[in-house]
Design an enzyme around this catalytic site. Structure first.
Site, PDB file in Angstrom:
ATOM      1  N   ARG A   1      -3.904  93.235  52.542  1.00 28.04           N
ATOM      2  CA  ARG A   1      -3.886  94.096  51.361  1.00 28.04           C
ATOM      3  C   ARG A   1      -2.590  93.875  50.573  1.00 28.04           C
ATOM      4  O   ARG A   1      -2.610  93.841  49.340  1.00 28.04           O
ATOM      5  CB  ARG A   1      -4.029  95.567  51.760  1.00 28.04           C
TER       6      ARG A   1
ATOM      7  N   CYS B   1       2.374 103.080  51.271  1.00 29.62           N
ATOM      8  CA  CYS B   1       1.165 102.516  51.882  1.00 29.62           C
ATOM      9  C   CYS B   1       0.048 102.614  50.848  1.00 29.62           C
ATOM     10  O   CYS B   1       0.275 102.344  49.671  1.00 29.62           O
ATOM     11  CB  CYS B   1       0.828 103.252  53.175  1.00 29.62           C
TER      12      CYS B   1
END
Length: 282
Positions: free
Chosen positions: A179, A237
């Site tokens: 990611r 995050c």
């Protein structure tokens, strides 16, 4: 006080004259359980929990509704405070938070309590799977606590602060490496990372048993990334949940860190913000 507590230490604490308030914060990032039904933390709690634990809803009590500030913005402090008092949290009572094992949700509760002024909160290392002790299905009715949240200055980053820290200090991206590199993005509008951020997946904070790695190992891990006690450090995050786990790991390593709560879910929602892709931070 250590930021984490082992199952055996918790069992001893529960038998002491000053047992901790227990918060059950079971939650999953994925909405789908193995059965195909949405994960229901409250139902999991009702099926069995550590005796005396009170269920805390991450989505409703540890965060505000999703919106421009991300998927898990900071909670309304009145809502958060009421939830903690309902669970029996007082300013002088020790608190232990646990979840289903991954540690993210428990760390979110730990971070929020620490940020709002509670000095005595810890996370059960390894979560419920590490417990191994008795369980119960009945929900307790603890005496109302007196905890009133009072946020600390400097522990929270906004988008501009995160961007600046990526240039002036160390900004860690706690998501999975793919990611960070922008190879996949299952949730947010665009893949990649904040320019200047360093990849530091939360999964590397723990060993195969799901418990935190020893402090020396964590210190070495973060030191290789330049995250040391004398450098400003921040973490983000996807939505400010797993990043709390990274802040907890940094705490164990002796490195204070700020949390960018909006995280990638907020950053990527604004097409004007720059996005970096690939393994290079820039």
């Amino acid at each position: 006080m250590n930021a984490i507590i082992s199952a055996s230490e918790l069992a001893d604490a529960m038998r002491s004259e000053r047992p901790p308030v227990l918060l059950d914060v079971r939650w999953q990032l994925s909405t789908a359980a193995a059965t195909g039904e949405p994960f229901d933390g409250r139902a999991a709690y009702a099926s069995g929990h550590i005796p005396g634990a009170v269920f805390v809803d991450l989505d409703r009590e540890l965060a505000s509704p999703p919106g421009p500030r991300g998927r898990h913005p900071l909670p309304d402090l009145d809502v958060f405070g009421a939830a903690m008092r309902r669970a029996g949290v007082s300013a002088g009572t020790p608190v232990v938070a646990y979840d289903g094992g991954i540690g993210w949700a428990a760390a979110r509760a730990w971070w929020l309590l620490r940020w709002t002024g509670h000095p005595g909160v810890r996370v059960l290392d390894g979560g419920l799977p590490a417990w191994g002790g008795p369980s119960e299905t009945a929900a307790p009715s603890p005496a109302e606590g007196d905890f009133v949240p009072k946020p600390a200055d400097g522990a929270v980053l906004d988008a501009d602060g995160a961007a600046a820290l990526a240039r002036s200090g160390v900004l860690l991206d706690a998501r999975a490496g793919e990611r960070y590199r922008g190879e996949v993005e299952p949730i947010d509008p665009v893949g990649g990372h904040i320019p200047g951020a360093l990849s530091a997946p939360t999964s590397d904070n723990v060993g195969p048993d799901g418990r935190f790695r020893p402090a020396a190992e964590l210190r070495a891990r973060f030191g290789e990334l330049g995250a040391t006690p004398d450098v400003p450090v921040g973490v983000y995050c996807g939505s400010g949940v797993s990043a709390a786990h990274e802040v907890l790991a940094l705490e164990i390593a002796g490195v204070p860190a700020s949390l960018y709560v909006g995280s990638w879910s907020e950053w990527s929602s604004d097409p004007e913000r720059p996005v970096a892709v690939g393994p290079d931070p820039q």
